[in-house]
Design a protein around this motif. Structure first.
Motif, PDB file in Angstrom:
ATOM      1  N   ALA A   1     -11.661   3.996   1.731  1.00 38.76           N
ATOM      2  CA  ALA A   1     -10.486   4.871   1.540  1.00 38.76           C
ATOM      3  C   ALA A   1     -10.829   6.081   0.665  1.00 38.76           C
ATOM      4  O   ALA A   1     -11.632   6.001  -0.235  1.00 38.76           O
TER       5      ALA A   1
ATOM      6  N   ARG B   1      -7.970   1.637  -4.598  1.00 38.52           N
ATOM      7  CA  ARG B   1      -8.691   2.912  -4.592  1.00 38.52           C
ATOM      8  C   ARG B   1      -7.742   4.083  -4.891  1.00 38.52           C
ATOM      9  O   ARG B   1      -8.091   5.016  -5.615  1.00 38.52           O
ATOM     10  N   ALA B   2      -6.521   3.980  -4.341  1.00 37.53           N
ATOM     11  CA  ALA B   2      -5.544   5.067  -4.508  1.00 37.53           C
ATOM     12  C   ALA B   2      -4.763   4.946  -5.813  1.00 37.53           C
ATOM     13  O   ALA B   2      -3.857   5.727  -6.068  1.00 37.53           O
TER      14      ALA B   2
ATOM     15  N   VAL C   1      -6.509   4.927   7.669  1.00 39.54           N
ATOM     16  CA  VAL C   1      -7.716   4.231   7.182  1.00 39.54           C
ATOM     17  C   VAL C   1      -7.577   2.715   7.397  1.00 39.54           C
ATOM     18  O   VAL C   1      -8.480   2.058   7.921  1.00 39.54           O
TER      19      VAL C   1
ATOM     20  N   GLY D   1     -11.606  -1.744   2.415  1.00 38.91           N
ATOM     21  CA  GLY D   1     -10.512  -0.809   2.121  1.00 38.91           C
ATOM     22  C   GLY D   1     -10.810   0.006   0.886  1.00 38.91           C
ATOM     23  O   GLY D   1     -10.604   1.224   0.856  1.00 38.91           O
TER      24      GLY D   1
ATOM     25  N   SER E   1      -5.235  -3.264   2.984  1.00 39.85           N
ATOM     26  CA  SER E   1      -4.171  -2.500   2.309  1.00 39.85           C
ATOM     27  C   SER E   1      -4.297  -2.614   0.791  1.00 39.85           C
ATOM     28  O   SER E   1      -4.125  -1.633   0.055  1.00 39.85           O
TER      29      SER E   1
ATOM     30  N   MET F   1       0.834  -1.217   0.000  1.00 38.07           N
ATOM     31  CA  MET F   1       0.000   0.000   0.000  1.00 38.07           C
ATOM     32  C   MET F   1       0.868   1.267   0.000  1.00 38.07           C
ATOM     33  O   MET F   1       2.055   1.201   0.326  1.00 38.07           O
TER      34      MET F   1
ATOM     35  N   TYR G   1      -2.581   9.239   5.651  1.00 39.08           N
ATOM     36  CA  TYR G   1      -4.042   9.109   5.617  1.00 39.08           C
ATOM     37  C   TYR G   1      -4.456   7.654   5.380  1.00 39.08           C
ATOM     38  O   TYR G   1      -5.316   7.112   6.086  1.00 39.08           O
ATOM     39  N   TYR G   2      -3.805   7.007   4.381  1.00 31.63           N
ATOM     40  CA  TYR G   2      -4.170   5.625   4.071  1.00 31.63           C
ATOM     41  C   TYR G   2      -3.806   4.672   5.206  1.00 31.63           C
ATOM     42  O   TYR G   2      -4.519   3.706   5.478  1.00 31.63           O
TER      43      TYR G   2
ATOM     44  N   VAL H   1      -7.219  -0.495  -0.338  1.00 28.15           N
ATOM     45  CA  VAL H   1      -6.833   0.920  -0.310  1.00 28.15           C
ATOM     46  C   VAL H   1      -5.954   1.243  -1.518  1.00 28.15           C
ATOM     47  O   VAL H   1      -6.105   2.291  -2.172  1.00 28.15           O
ATOM     48  N   SER H   2      -5.028   0.339  -1.852  1.00 28.43           N
ATOM     49  CA  SER H   2      -4.136   0.553  -3.004  1.00 28.43           C
ATOM     50  C   SER H   2      -4.928   0.662  -4.300  1.00 28.43           C
ATOM     51  O   SER H   2      -4.636   1.504  -5.153  1.00 28.43           O
TER      52      SER H   2
END
Lengths: 226, 300
Positions: free
Chosen positions: B300, B112-113, B77, B296, B106, B68, B73-74, B109-110
């Motif tokens: 996120a 999403r990011a 989260v 996640g 994680s 990640m 911030y992440y 989240v990755s």
């Protein structure tokens, strides 16, 4: 600094110690059996003193039971083996309780037979069979005592086989007594019939208890080493 | 700054819960079989977790940020979702693996990011998760058979040796869990001195205040095992987690321990095992990372 209590707890095997503590029952079981043999050999003699000794021994056994249960439930033995050990203690205590019951039964029966002017002859023949069972019981208790001390599974298994054989012998003696009892049942009173029948079953239970104890000890030994 | 404090606080909270929850896995046998007192068990477990974290936790330092983005911030989260999930799972008594949940979240989240994780590493982690249970079952199956086949001349001497070995292996289990699971958590705080210190305090606090019910239940119910089975199960589990730690792979201690206990049980000819609880745990190994990934991605 090394914690002494911790090391002691690791080095001393609680299960082993608890089994050795159970040897206290052995002398009592043997003494009570010898007293009962005396009673059955000379049923005409007064038995109050002998019955009193059996009763005192039973109280001693109750105290041992209480102390052992306290030790076991307060940390001497792990939770997985706790039921095994509590069963063991109960079974040992049962042996003593049964000898006490027989002495009480003898006191009551003797009083009743004397009060009713009955003769002892019809029951006398059965008493020699009772003595034979009690002698086997003493041998079995000694074997149980040996089993409490052995450290190898094979040795324990061999003792267990001996106890099993004794129990089978006692079953045969018991069956012989019951067969004989039914054959003469017409000529004896209900009281005499009931007396012989219940005592022979209780005596047989003594050997069953020894066999159960042998199984529990063997299970415990296998559990701690496997 | 607030995010940093939040990170420390969440890592501390998770450390507390994980310590309280996993203490029984490490020292349940020695406490349940009354080899050591509950207090000594707590010390043994929490000490093992802490030492594992201090000595080998760094092996996991480059693990999480290969999956990640290294963005405060992440990180918050991921920790927050993990905390809520783990707290709920603990409350409802669901056998959730924190390691698996963190990795899953994680990855979500990755996604999403739009961060590209180190895919060979991700595959390696997944491979480890798939292989570890099989290795645990097979190893403990055969090792248990070997151990129980050994001819024992003196039962009580064998019991004494097992007791000593169980204390050592319980510490080793706690140590490997400290290195891997707590190492992964510490990695999220960049293994700073503050994080390690806070985590050690949280580990002891969790062991003291949160382990009571669990340690009693696990010690008496799940670890109602013979000394040899318990020893084999803990040994296999700790060796596998230790191996994973050396390769910087986050591996759930619960996963290896549950599998090795199952393998030990299978090694007996007369089987009286309930496979349903094991299958439920296995289902959670699949659900935990996938559900974590979904959360996640959504949050996120």
């Amino acid at each position: 600094m090394v914690n002494y209590h911790f090391l002691k707890k690791i080095m001393v095997i609680g299960e082993r110690q608890s089994l050795l503590e159970m040897q206290k029952y052995m002398d009592i079981a043997i003494e009570n059996s010898l007293i009962l043999i005396e009673i059955f050999q000379r049923p005409e003699d007064p038995i109050e003193d002998k019955a009193l000794r059996v009763s005192e021994n039973e109280k001693k056994a109750d105290n041992i039971t209480l102390e052992l249960k306290r030790n076991i439930t307060s940390g001497a033995v792990g939770s997985t083996l706790m039921d095994n050990f509590l069963n063991l203690i109960e079974t040992f205590d049962d042996i003593i309780d049964r000898t006490y019951w027989i002495s009480r039964e003898m006191t009551r029966t003797k009083d009743s037979l004397i009060a009713n002017s009955f003769h002892m002859e019809p029951v006398g023949n059965f008493y020699s069979g009772f003595c034979a069972i009690l002698e086997k019981n003493i041998d079995a208790v000694k074997k149980v005592n040996q089993m409490l001390q052995v450290s190898d599974i094979d040795g324990a298994k061999s003792i267990r086989t001996d106890i099993e054989k004794m129990e089978e012998d006692v079953d045969e003696i018991k069956d012989g007594i019951i067969d004989r009892l039914y054959r003469i049942s017409e000529s004896i009173t209900y009281l005499t019939f009931n007396h012989i029948n219940s005592v022979v079953h209780t005596l047989d239970d003594l050997l069953d208890d020894c066999e159960d104890i042998a199984d529990l000890i063997l299970n415990t030994m296998m559990s701690v080493s496997r | 700054m607030i995010l940093e404090y939040l990170t420390i606080a969440l890592i501390a909270l998770l450390s507390m819960i994980v310590s309280g929850n996993n203490l029984s896995a490490a020292v349940g046998t020695v406490v349940g079989s009354r080899i050591v007192s509950r207090q000594f068990g707590l010390l043994l477990g929490a000490g093992g977790f802490s030492l594992g974290l201090i000595i080998e936790g760094r092996f996991l330092s480059d693990s999480i940020f290969r999956i990640m983005p290294d963005v405060s911030y992440y990180v918050v989260v991921v920790l927050l979702i993990s905390f809520v999930l783990f707290a709920l799972a603990t409350y409802f008594r669901i056998p959730l693996s924190l390691t698996m949940a963190i990795v899953g979240i994680s990855l979500g989240v990755s996604l999403r990011a739009r961060f590209t994780p180190d895919m060979p590493y991700v595959y390696l982690v997944i491979a480890a998760w798939v292989l570890a249970p099989f290795l645990s079952i097979i190893s403990s199956f055969y090792l248990n058979r070997k151990v129980t086949a050994v001819k024992i001349n003196d039962v009580w001497e064998a019991a004494r040796i097992y007791k000593i070995l169980l204390v050592l292996i319980s510490f080793l289990t706690a140590f490997t869990l400290g290195a891997n699971t707590f190492g992964l958590l510490a990695a999220m705080g960049h293994d700073s001195m503050e994080i390690i210190t806070v985590m050690i305090i949280a580990i002891f606090a969790g062991a003291i205040f949160l382990s009571g019910g669990v340690i009693r239940r696990v010690s008496q119910d799940i670890f109602g095992m013979r000394y040899a089975n318990a020893f084999v199960s803990l040994l296999v589990s700790s060796v596998l987690v230790e191996g994973a730690t050396f390769f910087s792979l986050p591996l759930s201690n619960t996963q290896t321990l549950t599998s090795s206990v199952f393998g030990s049980g299978l090694s007996y000819n007369t089987k009286a095992m309930m496979s349903k609880p094991f299958l439920q745990v296995v289902a959670m190994w699949i659900i935990s990372p996938l559900f974590g990934m979904l959360l996640g991605f959504l949050i996120a």
